[in-house]
Scaffold this motif. Sequence first.
Motif, PDB file in Angstrom:
ATOM      1  N   ALA A   1       5.494 -52.533  37.204  1.00 22.41           N
ATOM      2  CA  ALA A   1       5.252 -51.357  38.063  1.00 22.41           C
ATOM      3  C   ALA A   1       6.537 -50.762  38.641  1.00 22.41           C
ATOM      4  O   ALA A   1       6.751 -49.556  38.571  1.00 22.41           O
ATOM      5  N   GLU A   2       7.431 -51.612  39.225  1.00 22.23           N
ATOM      6  CA  GLU A   2       8.599 -51.011  39.882  1.00 22.23           C
ATOM      7  C   GLU A   2       9.622 -50.459  38.888  1.00 22.23           C
ATOM      8  O   GLU A   2      10.489 -49.706  39.263  1.00 22.23           O
ATOM      9  N   ARG A   3       9.491 -50.808  37.612  1.00 19.65           N
ATOM     10  CA  ARG A   3      10.384 -50.215  36.613  1.00 19.65           C
ATOM     11  C   ARG A   3       9.794 -48.919  36.056  1.00 19.65           C
ATOM     12  O   ARG A   3      10.360 -48.270  35.186  1.00 19.65           O
TER      13      ARG A   3
ATOM     14  N   ALA B   1      14.747 -62.472  43.722  1.00 18.99           N
ATOM     15  CA  ALA B   1      15.887 -61.564  43.954  1.00 18.99           C
ATOM     16  C   ALA B   1      15.874 -60.479  42.890  1.00 18.99           C
ATOM     17  O   ALA B   1      16.702 -60.485  41.979  1.00 18.99           O
ATOM     18  N   ALA B   2      14.951 -59.522  43.000  1.00 22.70           N
ATOM     19  CA  ALA B   2      14.838 -58.492  41.963  1.00 22.70           C
ATOM     20  C   ALA B   2      15.954 -57.451  42.065  1.00 22.70           C
ATOM     21  O   ALA B   2      16.525 -57.047  41.059  1.00 22.70           O
ATOM     22  N   ASN B   3      16.280 -57.034  43.302  1.00 23.69           N
ATOM     23  CA  ASN B   3      17.256 -55.950  43.464  1.00 23.69           C
ATOM     24  C   ASN B   3      18.481 -56.359  44.274  1.00 23.69           C
ATOM     25  O   ASN B   3      19.184 -55.516  44.818  1.00 23.69           O
ATOM     26  N   ILE B   4      18.697 -57.652  44.375  1.00 22.55           N
ATOM     27  CA  ILE B   4      19.868 -58.197  45.053  1.00 22.55           C
ATOM     28  C   ILE B   4      20.411 -59.312  44.166  1.00 22.55           C
ATOM     29  O   ILE B   4      19.780 -59.674  43.175  1.00 22.55           O
TER      30      ILE B   4
ATOM     31  N   THR C   1      14.234 -48.705  46.033  1.00 24.75           N
ATOM     32  CA  THR C   1      14.855 -49.245  44.825  1.00 24.75           C
ATOM     33  C   THR C   1      13.805 -50.035  44.044  1.00 24.75           C
ATOM     34  O   THR C   1      13.745 -49.990  42.821  1.00 24.75           O
ATOM     35  N   GLY C   2      12.980 -50.770  44.767  1.00 26.69           N
ATOM     36  CA  GLY C   2      11.838 -51.473  44.175  1.00 26.69           C
ATOM     37  C   GLY C   2      10.541 -50.923  44.752  1.00 26.69           C
ATOM     38  O   GLY C   2      10.553 -49.916  45.466  1.00 26.69           O
ATOM     39  N   LEU C   3       9.437 -51.573  44.411  1.00 25.92           N
ATOM     40  CA  LEU C   3       8.160 -51.264  45.076  1.00 25.92           C
ATOM     41  C   LEU C   3       7.772 -52.516  45.853  1.00 25.92           C
ATOM     42  O   LEU C   3       7.630 -53.593  45.265  1.00 25.92           O
ATOM     43  N   GLY C   4       7.623 -52.361  47.167  1.00 30.34           N
ATOM     44  CA  GLY C   4       7.238 -53.499  48.003  1.00 30.34           C
ATOM     45  C   GLY C   4       5.795 -53.347  48.440  1.00 30.34           C
ATOM     46  O   GLY C   4       5.312 -52.222  48.626  1.00 30.34           O
ATOM     47  N   THR C   5       5.094 -54.469  48.614  1.00 30.10           N
ATOM     48  CA  THR C   5       3.702 -54.374  49.062  1.00 30.10           C
ATOM     49  C   THR C   5       3.445 -55.326  50.226  1.00 30.10           C
ATOM     50  O   THR C   5       4.035 -56.404  50.307  1.00 30.10           O
TER      51      THR C   5
ATOM     52  N   ALA D   1      11.901 -61.958  57.175  1.00 31.70           N
ATOM     53  CA  ALA D   1      10.663 -61.929  56.380  1.00 31.70           C
ATOM     54  C   ALA D   1      10.819 -60.842  55.320  1.00 31.70           C
ATOM     55  O   ALA D   1      11.780 -60.062  55.342  1.00 31.70           O
ATOM     56  N   ASN D   2       9.874 -60.777  54.414  1.00 23.39           N
ATOM     57  CA  ASN D   2       9.911 -59.760  53.362  1.00 23.39           C
ATOM     58  C   ASN D   2       9.934 -58.349  53.975  1.00 23.39           C
ATOM     59  O   ASN D   2       9.235 -58.068  54.943  1.00 23.39           O
ATOM     60  N   ASP D   3      10.707 -57.444  53.362  1.00 22.84           N
ATOM     61  CA  ASP D   3      10.871 -56.090  53.936  1.00 22.84           C
ATOM     62  C   ASP D   3       9.567 -55.294  53.999  1.00 22.84           C
ATOM     63  O   ASP D   3       9.283 -54.617  54.987  1.00 22.84           O
ATOM     64  N   ALA D   4       8.747 -55.385  52.960  1.00 18.01           N
ATOM     65  CA  ALA D   4       7.485 -54.628  52.966  1.00 18.01           C
ATOM     66  C   ALA D   4       6.511 -55.238  53.977  1.00 18.01           C
ATOM     67  O   ALA D   4       5.799 -54.515  54.683  1.00 18.01           O
TER      68      ALA D   4
ATOM     69  N   PHE E   1      13.873 -58.312  54.383  1.00 23.34           N
ATOM     70  CA  PHE E   1      14.755 -58.593  53.246  1.00 23.34           C
ATOM     71  C   PHE E   1      13.967 -58.394  51.944  1.00 23.34           C
ATOM     72  O   PHE E   1      12.798 -58.796  51.861  1.00 23.34           O
ATOM     73  N   PRO E   2      14.596 -57.798  50.898  1.00 27.56           N
ATOM     74  CA  PRO E   2      13.826 -57.442  49.698  1.00 27.56           C
ATOM     75  C   PRO E   2      13.585 -58.608  48.732  1.00 27.56           C
ATOM     76  O   PRO E   2      14.024 -58.595  47.575  1.00 27.56           O
ATOM     77  N   ALA E   3      12.895 -59.611  49.209  1.00 27.66           N
ATOM     78  CA  ALA E   3      12.604 -60.810  48.394  1.00 27.66           C
ATOM     79  C   ALA E   3      11.392 -61.512  48.986  1.00 27.66           C
ATOM     80  O   ALA E   3      11.066 -61.299  50.157  1.00 27.66           O
ATOM     81  N   ALA E   4      10.746 -62.349  48.175  1.00 29.49           N
ATOM     82  CA  ALA E   4       9.714 -63.228  48.730  1.00 29.49           C
ATOM     83  C   ALA E   4      10.442 -64.233  49.614  1.00 29.49           C
ATOM     84  O   ALA E   4      11.420 -64.851  49.186  1.00 29.49           O
ATOM     85  N   ILE E   5       9.978 -64.366  50.854  1.00 22.26           N
ATOM     86  CA  ILE E   5      10.658 -65.252  51.816  1.00 22.26           C
ATOM     87  C   ILE E   5       9.668 -66.286  52.311  1.00 22.26           C
ATOM     88  O   ILE E   5       8.654 -65.949  52.923  1.00 22.26           O
TER      89      ILE E   5
ATOM     90  N   THR F   1       3.185 -60.622  48.878  1.00 22.52           N
ATOM     91  CA  THR F   1       2.299 -60.291  47.759  1.00 22.52           C
ATOM     92  C   THR F   1       3.049 -59.860  46.493  1.00 22.52           C
ATOM     93  O   THR F   1       2.541 -60.045  45.395  1.00 22.52           O
ATOM     94  N   GLU F   2       4.248 -59.269  46.622  1.00 24.92           N
ATOM     95  CA  GLU F   2       5.102 -58.971  45.449  1.00 24.92           C
ATOM     96  C   GLU F   2       4.362 -58.207  44.336  1.00 24.92           C
ATOM     97  O   GLU F   2       4.593 -58.457  43.140  1.00 24.92           O
ATOM     98  N   LEU F   3       3.513 -57.265  44.732  1.00 22.36           N
ATOM     99  CA  LEU F   3       2.709 -56.557  43.729  1.00 22.36           C
ATOM    100  C   LEU F   3       3.438 -55.388  43.071  1.00 22.36           C
ATOM    101  O   LEU F   3       2.859 -54.700  42.239  1.00 22.36           O
ATOM    102  N   GLY F   4       4.693 -55.213  43.417  1.00 25.08           N
ATOM    103  CA  GLY F   4       5.515 -54.227  42.711  1.00 25.08           C
ATOM    104  C   GLY F   4       5.916 -54.745  41.338  1.00 25.08           C
ATOM    105  O   GLY F   4       6.424 -54.005  40.497  1.00 25.08           O
ATOM    106  N   HIS F   5       5.675 -56.044  41.120  1.00 28.34           N
ATOM    107  CA  HIS F   5       6.080 -56.642  39.841  1.00 28.34           C
ATOM    108  C   HIS F   5       4.918 -56.810  38.873  1.00 28.34           C
ATOM    109  O   HIS F   5       5.066 -57.430  37.814  1.00 28.34           O
ATOM    110  N   ILE F   6       3.768 -56.260  39.251  1.00 27.18           N
ATOM    111  CA  ILE F   6       2.598 -56.399  38.389  1.00 27.18           C
ATOM    112  C   ILE F   6       2.821 -55.615  37.083  1.00 27.18           C
ATOM    113  O   ILE F   6       3.530 -54.603  37.076  1.00 27.18           O
TER     114      ILE F   6
END
Length: 250
Positions: free
Chosen positions: A162-164, A76-79, A133-137, A103-106, A64-68, A149-154
């Motif tokens: 980063a993901e934008r 919830a960046a892209n949902i 759609t985002g960057l997952g790590t 769990a987190n998709d990445a 799932f595309p979120a920290a879980i 780790t959610e490092l697509g939001h750095i």
Amino acid sequence: MQILGIDVGGTGIKAGIVETTTGEIIGERVRIETPRPATPDAVGKALQDLVKQMNWSGPIGMGFPAAIQHGVARTAANIDKSFIGLQIAEFFSKQTGCAVHVANDADVAGMAEIRFGAGSDTQGVVLIITIGTGLGTALFADGHLMPNTELGHILLDNGFEAERYASEAVRVTKKLKWKEWGKRFNHYLVTMENLLWPDLIVLGGGVSKKLDKFSPQFTVRAPVVAASFLNQAGIVGAALFAETQLRQDG
Ligand code: BGC
């Protein structure tokens, strides 16, 4: 063990039945659009239909595309934002009538690559980046995952999140040429390398099939390879995650 792996993305939901001893997807893979807005009820209904269509009643592993944390979505960046705080493992279990493990998709895509794919022979630090759609790590040290780790939001040193700046969604909406987008993505890779010093970087998501189009722009020292499971890593890893949970529970 056979488990239905589901990869919920910002744009599409992909599913397949996975034989967890080999990581193989058995039979057909199904892809449906992620409902918009992607509210819990709308996604739950889509999953209910998907499970019915696949005639499935066994356990489900879900990326799932979120920290879980323990089944609860924390971001919830892209949902839809209404997912935040929801016990989604329980919610989707109720909706589908199947035991859902989330769990987190990445992170789950990384689990597939570490167990059966591109990361399986590498000791040390492996960074998996899923591009969509985002960057997952997903970050592994000697095969152990440091989750969420959610490092697509750095924030990059140019001020962009980063993901934008370097996601696949940005490449498509801004109609960037491979070279131009490759430079952006390299900026992200260099930032990650200088912080984490990975021994290997594995790229997942749809564009991992086209790595040769943008890899000429890379200046990182670590080897960068495509995920062995390409954009199926999320489906396979989701099932592997559920298997681990089921073994722990019982
Ligand atoms: C989310 C992550 C997710 C990534 C890839 C990001 O926007 O915050 O949780 O792994 O997108 O889907």
